[in-house]
Design an enzyme around this catalytic site. Structure first.
Site, short mmCIF file in Angstrom:
data_model
loop_
_atom_site.label_atom_id
_atom_site.label_comp_id
_atom_site.label_asym_id
_atom_site.label_seq_id
_atom_site.Cartn_x
_atom_site.Cartn_y
_atom_site.Cartn_z
N SER A 141 0.87 -1.18 0.00
CA SER A 141 0.00 0.00 0.00
C SER A 141 0.90 1.22 0.00
O SER A 141 2.09 1.14 0.37
CB SER A 141 -0.84 -0.01 1.28
N TYR A 154 -2.18 -1.35 10.43
CA TYR A 154 -2.11 -1.46 8.97
C TYR A 154 -0.78 -0.92 8.44
O TYR A 154 -0.11 -1.55 7.62
CB TYR A 154 -3.29 -0.67 8.38
P1 NAD Z 1 -11.57 -6.07 -0.17
O1 NAD Z 1 -12.13 -5.96 1.22
O2 NAD Z 1 -12.39 -5.67 -1.34
O3 NAD Z 1 -11.11 -7.57 -0.44
C1 NAD Z 1 -10.40 -8.29 0.52
C2 NAD Z 1 -10.32 -9.74 0.11
O4 NAD Z 1 -9.64 -10.45 1.16
C3 NAD Z 1 -11.69 -10.41 -0.02
O5 NAD Z 1 -11.66 -11.40 -1.03
C4 NAD Z 1 -11.88 -11.06 1.35
O6 NAD Z 1 -12.79 -12.16 1.33
C5 NAD Z 1 -10.46 -11.52 1.62
N1 NAD Z 1 -10.21 -11.75 3.03
C6 NAD Z 1 -10.55 -10.95 4.08
N2 NAD Z 1 -10.18 -11.54 5.22
C7 NAD Z 1 -9.59 -12.74 4.88
C8 NAD Z 1 -9.03 -13.79 5.62
N3 NAD Z 1 -8.99 -13.76 6.97
N4 NAD Z 1 -8.52 -14.86 4.96
C9 NAD Z 1 -8.58 -14.92 3.60
N5 NAD Z 1 -9.12 -13.93 2.85
C10 NAD Z 1 -9.62 -12.87 3.48
O7 NAD Z 1 -10.18 -5.28 -0.10
P2 NAD Z 1 -9.29 -4.57 -1.24
O8 NAD Z 1 -9.49 -3.11 -1.12
O9 NAD Z 1 -9.45 -5.25 -2.54
O10 NAD Z 1 -7.84 -4.86 -0.63
C11 NAD Z 1 -7.01 -5.88 -1.12
C12 NAD Z 1 -5.60 -5.60 -0.67
O11 NAD Z 1 -5.16 -4.37 -1.22
C13 NAD Z 1 -5.44 -5.49 0.85
O12 NAD Z 1 -4.22 -6.09 1.24
C14 NAD Z 1 -5.39 -3.99 1.06
O13 NAD Z 1 -4.67 -3.65 2.22
C15 NAD Z 1 -4.64 -3.55 -0.18
N6 NAD Z 1 -4.85 -2.14 -0.54
C16 NAD Z 1 -6.09 -1.66 -0.83
C17 NAD Z 1 -6.21 -0.32 -1.17
C18 NAD Z 1 -7.54 0.29 -1.53
O14 NAD Z 1 -7.60 1.52 -1.70
N7 NAD Z 1 -8.60 -0.47 -1.69
C19 NAD Z 1 -5.11 0.51 -1.20
C20 NAD Z 1 -3.86 -0.03 -0.89
C21 NAD Z 1 -3.74 -1.36 -0.58
#
Ligand code: NAD
Length: 259
Positions: A141, A154
């Site tokens: 991130s 985080y």
């Molecule tokens: P999201 O909530 O849409 O998806 C998360 C996914 O992880 C889902 O498929 C969920 O079922 C799965 N998950 C949650 N808990 C779990 C567990 N205990 N075991 C297995 N799977 C699990 O989130 P996102 O925004 O797509 O984020 C995905 C990644 O990207 C994360 O690591 C997040 O930190 C990172 N990220 C997101 C953003 C953003 O702006 N959305 C920015 C930077 C980094």
């Protein structure tokens, strides 16, 4: 980009790929002909829908791995068979001032966003080394590079994931296995929608106002990065153009970390 040349016929495990960024990356790899193992929380209907979509895109079988990755060494990792491309994406967020941060949520955020990547990498590297080729992509991130208030667990986990990426890259250098991190800024997924809704509620804003406010605070471009764009980054990191790219942390953040 010649990603398709390398990805076709390879097996890719993308954690947390039933939603958001993970699903976008799984779809992009499937579009290039990879056979997908997808993971995350999903009822039977969602599992069936994601499996059918990935199989239609790739022409290869897709499989669901049901492991909850927040509870230590994940069950069933060694039963998955060969994995050539590992994308550590599953993650969660919790916000609170550090002195009020619930210890159980500190433990869970670190477990899912950091320790899970250690377990999957450690478990799958021997097979990559036997085959002499592997791509490990850790979804960190902008918060792996800079901090924000109220995100102690985080930010600690994502900085840790960037560090883990560098160590694995050094240990694997010259062995056909690369390890890189992608560092997205804001991407409009369910994880971020929750933060937009909380901002709208706490500041008396409409949902579109809260979205604009969230972007304005950190992301100079004023635009969200899309999951499709991140999927293309993952494909690129698997392409021959990136054979000598390892240990990097690539910001895809609309200028967030340039400030
Ligand atoms: P999201 O909530 O849409 O998806 C998360 C996914 O992880 C889902 O498929 C969920 O079922 C799965 N998950 C949650 N808990 C779990 C567990 N205990 N075991 C297995 N799977 C699990 O989130 P996102 O925004 O797509 O984020 C995905 C990644 O990207 C994360 O690591 C997040 O930190 C990172 N990220 C997101 C953003 C953003 O702006 N959305 C920015 C930077 C980094």
């Amino acid at each position: 980009m010649r990603g398709g040349d390398d990805v076709r016929g390879k097996t890719a495990l993308v954690t947390g790929s039933t939603s958001g960024i993970g699903l976008g990356i799984a779809q992009a790899l499937a579009d290039q002909g990879a056979s997908l193992i997808f993971n995350g929380f999903a009822d039977d209907e969602l599992q069936a829908r994601v499996k059918a979509d990935l199989e239609a895109r790739s022409g290869q079988p897709a499989r669901f791995w049901s492991a909850d990755l927040s509870g230590g060494p994940p069950a069933g990792l060694q039963t998955l068979g060969p994995v050539d491309i590992l994308v550590n994406n599953a993650g969660m967020q919790h916000t609170a001032p550090v002195e009020q941060f619930p210890p159980e949520l500190w433990e869970k955020v670190i477990a899912l966003n950091l320790s899970a990547a250690f377990y999957t990498i450690a478990g799958l590297l021997p097979g990559m080394n036997e085959r002499g080729w592997g791509r490990i992509i850790n979804i960190a991130s902008a918060h792996g590079l800079v901090a924000s208030v109220h995100k102690a667990a985080y930010v600690a986990a994502k900085h840790g994931l960037v560090g883990l990426t560098k160590v694995v890259a050094l240990e694997q250098a010259g062995r056909g296995v690369t390890c890189n991190a992608i560092c997205p800024g804001w991407v409009l997924t369910p994880l971020v929608q929750k933060q937009i809704d909380a901002r709208a509620a706490s500041q008396g804003l409409s949902e579109p106002e809260a979205r604009r406010d969230l972007l304005k605070e950190k992301q100079p471009s004023g635009e969200f990065t899309s999951v499709e764009q991140l999927g293309q980054w993952a494909v690129f990191l698997c392409s021959p153009a990136c054979d000598n790219v390892t240990g990097t942390s690539l910001p895809v953040d609309g200028g967030w970390t340039a400030q």
